[in-house]
Every structure is written in structure tokens, then in C-alpha cells.
Design a protein around this motif. Structure first.
Motif, PDB file in Angstrom:
ATOM      1  N   MET A  20       0.829  -1.177   0.000  1.00 15.36           N
ATOM      2  CA  MET A  20       0.000   0.000   0.000  1.00 15.36           C
ATOM      3  C   MET A  20       0.877   1.245   0.000  1.00 15.36           C
ATOM      4  SD  MET A  20      -1.519   0.257   3.790  1.00 15.36           S
ATOM      5  CE  MET A  20      -0.416   0.090   5.129  1.00 15.36           C
ATOM      6  N   LEU A  21       0.335   2.349  -0.422  1.00 16.38           N
ATOM      7  CA  LEU A  21       1.083   3.601  -0.509  1.00 16.38           C
ATOM      8  C   LEU A  21       0.715   4.543   0.632  1.00 16.38           C
ATOM      9  CD1 LEU A  21       0.975   4.518  -4.301  1.00 16.38           C
ATOM     10  CD2 LEU A  21       2.947   3.820  -2.972  1.00 16.38           C
ATOM     11  N   ILE A  22       1.739   5.102   1.252  1.00 17.83           N
ATOM     12  CA  ILE A  22       1.551   6.154   2.241  1.00 17.83           C
ATOM     13  C   ILE A  22       2.498   7.297   1.873  1.00 17.83           C
ATOM     14  CG2 ILE A  22       0.858   4.572   4.078  1.00 17.83           C
ATOM     15  CD1 ILE A  22       3.683   4.887   5.281  1.00 17.83           C
ATOM     16  N   ARG A  23       2.265   8.458   2.460  1.00 12.41           N
ATOM     17  CA  ARG A  23       3.184   9.588   2.286  1.00 12.41           C
ATOM     18  C   ARG A  23       3.862   9.849   3.617  1.00 12.41           C
ATOM     19  NH1 ARG A  23       3.251  11.973  -2.337  1.00 12.41           N
ATOM     20  NH2 ARG A  23       4.182  13.955  -1.843  1.00 12.41           N
ATOM     21  N   VAL A  24       5.186   9.925   3.584  1.00 13.66           N
ATOM     22  CA  VAL A  24       5.961  10.200   4.784  1.00 13.66           C
ATOM     23  C   VAL A  24       6.773  11.458   4.535  1.00 13.66           C
ATOM     24  CG1 VAL A  24       7.710   9.339   6.373  1.00 13.66           C
ATOM     25  CG2 VAL A  24       6.091   7.738   5.344  1.00 13.66           C
ATOM     26  N   ASN A  25       6.453  12.518   5.270  1.00 16.25           N
ATOM     27  CA  ASN A  25       7.146  13.804   5.092  1.00 16.25           C
ATOM     28  C   ASN A  25       7.245  14.182   3.621  1.00 16.25           C
ATOM     29  OD1 ASN A  25       7.384  13.715   7.847  1.00 16.25           O
ATOM     30  ND2 ASN A  25       9.569  13.380   7.882  1.00 16.25           N
ATOM     31  N   ASP A  26       6.119  14.128   2.924  1.00 13.38           N
ATOM     32  CA  ASP A  26       5.980  14.525   1.513  1.00 13.38           C
ATOM     33  C   ASP A  26       6.625  13.579   0.509  1.00 13.38           C
ATOM     34  OD1 ASP A  26       4.335  16.768   1.884  1.00 13.38           O
ATOM     35  OD2 ASP A  26       6.062  18.008   2.386  1.00 13.38           O
ATOM     36  N   LYS A  27       7.030  12.379   0.944  1.00 12.97           N
ATOM     37  CA  LYS A  27       7.571  11.392   0.012  1.00 12.97           C
ATOM     38  C   LYS A  27       6.674  10.167   0.026  1.00 12.97           C
ATOM     39  CE  LYS A  27      12.336  12.864   0.460  1.00 12.97           C
ATOM     40  NZ  LYS A  27      13.677  12.523   0.876  1.00 12.97           N
ATOM     41  N   GLU A  28       6.247   9.764  -1.164  1.00 12.27           N
ATOM     42  CA  GLU A  28       5.401   8.579  -1.274  1.00 12.27           C
ATOM     43  C   GLU A  28       6.244   7.323  -1.140  1.00 12.27           C
ATOM     44  OE1 GLU A  28       3.006   7.619  -4.969  1.00 12.27           O
ATOM     45  OE2 GLU A  28       1.630   8.886  -3.818  1.00 12.27           O
ATOM     46  N   MET A  29       5.721   6.334  -0.394  1.00 14.51           N
ATOM     47  CA  MET A  29       6.462   5.090  -0.245  1.00 14.51           C
ATOM     48  C   MET A  29       5.507   3.924  -0.028  1.00 14.51           C
ATOM     49  SD  MET A  29       8.105   5.427   3.609  1.00 14.51           S
ATOM     50  CE  MET A  29       8.732   3.771   3.689  1.00 14.51           C
ATOM     51  N   GLU A  30       5.976   2.746  -0.381  1.00 13.27           N
ATOM     52  CA  GLU A  30       5.247   1.511  -0.117  1.00 13.27           C
ATOM     53  C   GLU A  30       5.570   1.089   1.308  1.00 13.27           C
ATOM     54  OE1 GLU A  30       3.358  -0.858  -1.830  1.00 13.27           O
ATOM     55  OE2 GLU A  30       3.127   0.379  -3.608  1.00 13.27           O
ATOM     56  N   PHE A  31       4.535   0.832   2.094  1.00  9.95           N
ATOM     57  CA  PHE A  31       4.774   0.362   3.458  1.00  9.95           C
ATOM     58  C   PHE A  31       3.526  -0.326   3.970  1.00  9.95           C
ATOM     59  CE2 PHE A  31       4.811   0.639   8.060  1.00  9.95           C
ATOM     60  CZ  PHE A  31       6.063   0.135   8.335  1.00  9.95           C
ATOM     61  N   CYS A  32       3.738  -1.378   4.721  1.00 13.26           N
ATOM     62  CA  CYS A  32       2.641  -2.107   5.356  1.00 13.26           C
ATOM     63  C   CYS A  32       3.090  -2.450   6.774  1.00 13.26           C
ATOM     64  CB  CYS A  32       2.327  -3.367   4.554  1.00 13.26           C
ATOM     65  SG  CYS A  32       0.834  -4.174   5.094  1.00 13.26           S
ATOM     66  N   GLY A  33       2.446  -1.867   7.777  1.00 18.02           N
ATOM     67  CA  GLY A  33       2.825  -2.136   9.155  1.00 18.02           C
ATOM     68  C   GLY A  33       2.355  -1.040  10.087  1.00 18.02           C
ATOM     69  N   ASN A  34       2.920  -1.042  11.296  1.00 18.54           N
ATOM     70  CA  ASN A  34       2.527  -0.041  12.284  1.00 18.54           C
ATOM     71  C   ASN A  34       3.544   1.106  12.339  1.00 18.54           C
ATOM     72  OD1 ASN A  34       4.665  -0.742  14.131  1.00 18.54           O
ATOM     73  ND2 ASN A  34       3.430  -2.433  14.904  1.00 18.54           N
ATOM     74  N   ILE A  35       3.247   2.092  13.162  1.00 20.60           N
ATOM     75  CA  ILE A  35       4.105   3.282  13.237  1.00 20.60           C
ATOM     76  C   ILE A  35       5.500   2.940  13.752  1.00 20.60           C
ATOM     77  CG2 ILE A  35       4.424   5.502  14.387  1.00 20.60           C
ATOM     78  CD1 ILE A  35       1.397   5.874  14.247  1.00 20.60           C
ATOM     79  N   GLU A  38       2.670   0.791  18.425  1.00 24.48           N
ATOM     80  CA  GLU A  38       2.658  -0.618  18.021  1.00 24.48           C
ATOM     81  C   GLU A  38       1.286  -1.081  17.568  1.00 24.48           C
ATOM     82  OE1 GLU A  38       5.226  -3.705  19.897  1.00 24.48           O
ATOM     83  OE2 GLU A  38       5.428  -2.162  21.448  1.00 24.48           O
ATOM     84  N   SER A  39       0.239  -0.497  18.090  1.00 21.02           N
ATOM     85  CA  SER A  39      -1.112  -0.923  17.729  1.00 21.02           C
ATOM     86  C   SER A  39      -1.711  -0.099  16.588  1.00 21.02           C
ATOM     87  CB  SER A  39      -2.038  -0.846  18.951  1.00 21.02           C
ATOM     88  OG  SER A  39      -2.140   0.482  19.419  1.00 21.02           O
ATOM     89  N   PHE A  40      -1.068   1.005  16.213  1.00 25.60           N
ATOM     90  CA  PHE A  40      -1.590   1.881  15.169  1.00 25.60           C
ATOM     91  C   PHE A  40      -1.076   1.406  13.809  1.00 25.60           C
ATOM     92  CE2 PHE A  40      -3.571   6.086  14.487  1.00 25.60           C
ATOM     93  CZ  PHE A  40      -3.376   6.198  13.121  1.00 25.60           C
ATOM     94  N   VAL A  41      -1.901   0.648  13.101  1.00 25.48           N
ATOM     95  CA  VAL A  41      -1.530   0.131  11.788  1.00 25.48           C
ATOM     96  C   VAL A  41      -1.876   1.174  10.736  1.00 25.48           C
ATOM     97  CG1 VAL A  41      -1.918  -1.712  10.106  1.00 25.48           C
ATOM     98  CG2 VAL A  41      -1.883  -2.242  12.547  1.00 25.48           C
ATOM     99  N   LEU A  42      -0.894   1.498   9.909  1.00 25.58           N
ATOM    100  CA  LEU A  42      -1.095   2.496   8.860  1.00 25.58           C
ATOM    101  C   LEU A  42      -1.951   1.923   7.738  1.00 25.58           C
ATOM    102  CD1 LEU A  42       2.543   3.793   8.968  1.00 25.58           C
ATOM    103  CD2 LEU A  42       0.517   5.078   9.667  1.00 25.58           C
ATOM    104  N   LYS A  43      -2.743   2.817   7.123  1.00 28.71           N
ATOM    105  CA  LYS A  43      -3.644   2.426   6.041  1.00 28.71           C
ATOM    106  C   LYS A  43      -3.236   3.096   4.741  1.00 28.71           C
ATOM    107  CE  LYS A  43      -7.223   4.051   8.274  1.00 28.71           C
ATOM    108  NZ  LYS A  43      -6.686   4.595   9.481  1.00 28.71           N
ATOM    109  N   ASP A  44      -3.667   2.517   3.650  1.00 30.12           N
ATOM    110  CA  ASP A  44      -3.397   3.073   2.329  1.00 30.12           C
ATOM    111  C   ASP A  44      -3.854   4.533   2.278  1.00 30.12           C
ATOM    112  OD1 ASP A  44      -2.465   2.706  -0.360  1.00 30.12           O
ATOM    113  OD2 ASP A  44      -4.558   2.757  -1.007  1.00 30.12           O
ATOM    114  N   GLY A  45      -2.971   5.404   1.816  1.00 32.91           N
ATOM    115  CA  GLY A  45      -3.312   6.813   1.675  1.00 32.91           C
ATOM    116  C   GLY A  45      -3.023   7.665   2.899  1.00 32.91           C
ATOM    117  N   ASP A  46      -2.574   7.059   4.010  1.00 34.94           N
ATOM    118  CA  ASP A  46      -2.261   7.852   5.203  1.00 34.94           C
ATOM    119  C   ASP A  46      -1.117   8.818   4.909  1.00 34.94           C
ATOM    120  OD1 ASP A  46      -4.167   6.886   6.965  1.00 34.94           O
ATOM    121  OD2 ASP A  46      -2.821   5.432   7.905  1.00 34.94           O
TER     122      ASP A  46
END
Length: 64
Positions: A1-16, A45-53
Motif C-alpha cells: 500500500m502507498l503512504i506519504r511520509v514527510n511529503d515522500k510517497e512510499m510503499e509500506f505495510c505495518g505499524n508506526i 505498536e497498535s496503530f496500523v497504517l492504512k493506504d493513503g495515510d
């Protein structure tokens, strides 16, 4: 899934916590916001990131 981290798009699946560690950041010196809301460190640890976060990670640097 795709998330944006500090204005950079990246593939990531997991928690914070997994994201912070994968970026080689020290969890003790970071604050994390997801979609504009601060997430408490106790919830990383319990906050799982979602697509588009949108994640903002701020690292604190000591100095004087």
C-alpha cells in the motif's frame, strides 16, 4: 500500500513503530502525526497504517 511520509510517497505495510525503525530513526527522539493528528508513543505498536495515510515524523535534535 502507498503512504506519504514527510511529503515522500512510499510503499509500506505495518505499524508506526515499524515505520520509524525502518527509517533508521530513534523512537525516543521522534514525534509522529498521522493525517494531522499526533499519535501517542504508547499507541505506535497498535496503530496500523492504512493506504493513503499521510505521516509526518519530526525528530528532535539537541544542541545549544
Amino acid at each position: 500500500m502507498l503512504i506519504r511520509v514527510n511529503d515522500k510517497e512510499m510503499e509500506f505495510c505495518g505499524n508506526i513503530l515499524e515505520l520509524v525503525l525502518s527509517l533508521n530513526l530513534n523512537p525516543k527522539t521522534c514525534a509522529v502525526l498521522v493525517n494531522g493528528e499526533i499519535v501517542k508513543k504508547d499507541d505506535w505498536e497498535s496503530f496500523v497504517l492504512k493506504d493513503g495515510d499521510y505521516v509526518e515524523i519530526v525528530s528532535f535534535v539537541g544542541g545549544g
